[in-house]
Design a protein around this motif. Sequence first.
Motif, PDB file in Angstrom:
ATOM      1  N   ASP A 120       0.827  -1.209   0.000  1.00 57.05           N
ATOM      2  CA  ASP A 120       0.000   0.000   0.000  1.00 57.05           C
ATOM      3  C   ASP A 120       0.863   1.262   0.000  1.00 57.05           C
ATOM      4  O   ASP A 120       0.569   2.223  -0.722  1.00 57.05           O
ATOM      5  N   SER A 121       1.937   1.252   0.803  1.00 56.98           N
ATOM      6  CA  SER A 121       2.833   2.420   0.848  1.00 56.98           C
ATOM      7  C   SER A 121       3.505   2.644  -0.509  1.00 56.98           C
ATOM      8  O   SER A 121       3.674   3.785  -0.958  1.00 56.98           O
ATOM      9  N   THR A 122       3.891   1.561  -1.169  1.00 57.75           N
ATOM     10  CA  THR A 122       4.537   1.681  -2.481  1.00 57.75           C
ATOM     11  C   THR A 122       3.544   2.157  -3.533  1.00 57.75           C
ATOM     12  O   THR A 122       3.891   2.961  -4.412  1.00 57.75           O
ATOM     13  N   ALA A 123       2.312   1.668  -3.442  1.00 52.12           N
ATOM     14  CA  ALA A 123       1.298   2.059  -4.432  1.00 52.12           C
ATOM     15  C   ALA A 123       0.945   3.543  -4.341  1.00 52.12           C
ATOM     16  O   ALA A 123       0.405   4.117  -5.294  1.00 52.12           O
ATOM     17  N   ARG A 124       1.250   4.169  -3.194  1.00 48.81           N
ATOM     18  CA  ARG A 124       0.937   5.593  -3.032  1.00 48.81           C
ATOM     19  C   ARG A 124       1.938   6.504  -3.737  1.00 48.81           C
ATOM     20  O   ARG A 124       1.694   7.701  -3.858  1.00 48.81           O
ATOM     21  N   PRO A 148       3.301   8.407  -6.578  1.00 54.28           N
ATOM     22  CA  PRO A 148       2.638   8.808  -7.841  1.00 54.28           C
ATOM     23  C   PRO A 148       3.230   8.075  -9.048  1.00 54.28           C
ATOM     24  O   PRO A 148       4.459   8.071  -9.243  1.00 54.28           O
ATOM     25  N   ALA A 197       8.579   5.591  -1.419  1.00 55.22           N
ATOM     26  CA  ALA A 197       7.816   4.736  -0.505  1.00 55.22           C
ATOM     27  C   ALA A 197       8.451   4.629   0.881  1.00 55.22           C
ATOM     28  O   ALA A 197       7.781   4.195   1.828  1.00 55.22           O
ATOM     29  N   GLY A 244       6.639   5.894   4.131  1.00 59.84           N
ATOM     30  CA  GLY A 244       5.526   5.028   4.513  1.00 59.84           C
ATOM     31  C   GLY A 244       5.999   3.690   5.032  1.00 59.84           C
ATOM     32  O   GLY A 244       5.432   3.139   5.986  1.00 59.84           O
TER      33      GLY A 244
END
Length: 259
Positions: free
Chosen positions: A148-152, A154, A180, A183
């Motif tokens: 989830d942190s990596t997907a944030r 941009p 990332a 996060g």
Amino acid sequence: MARTEKQRRFAPGTGLTLLTFLALLGLWSALAYTGSVKEFFLPRPHTVLTAFVKMYEEGILLSYSWDSIYRVMVGWAMAVVVAVPLGMFIATSRRCAAMFGPLMEFARYLPVVALVPLTLLYFGIGDLQKFMVIFLGTFFQLVLMVADSTARVPQDLSRAAATLGASRAQTYRLVLVPGALPGIMDDLRITIGWAWTYLVVAELVAANSGLGYMILRAQRFLAIDRIFAGLIIIGLLGLATDFLFKWLTRVTVPWSEKA
């Protein structure tokens, strides 16, 4: 000038923290010393302090604390080594997400306590079994949190890097990891707290040392003062690791808004 601003930033929070702990100690003392709660259920603060002294004299206070720190750190580190790269791959690869995403979602709902008999069967009764209990308690959650942190990060940044000719490895190193990391540091800080909560479960069976073992042994003899002492030690160690990670976040990712 900078030092004054820093003091203004940290002093109010520190004062409120101390007041909160003092208020909790005051409430505990009021309930215990006035007899509002029987000593069988709530020990008086000075008896818990005496329990600390006795454990130190018996030579178990420091040795048991060290054994528990060792088990928590090794088990949690094993989870981090595998979970961080796997979480990043899940966030950046559809194939990896399809292969491991649902599996992680399925496994994270399995109660770790129910897995203890299997860990005993597969890994024996030594420290490896205790590492695995803490590993299982933190790994699956950490994978999803890192994803989830990596997907944030941009996606425009990754596309821009690719447009400029960056390879996949360079995109990871120059864009995804720095983006990332703030996060992920938060994810690590949260999951090491969970690792401490699984300590008692890890030392539930076939242990002969550690804070969890001490608490369970004290339960058999209704030594409520030692139970409180063990819980206080675990809480303080967890608090220390939390402060350590906040400091590491400020050092390693100074560009983070939380640093």
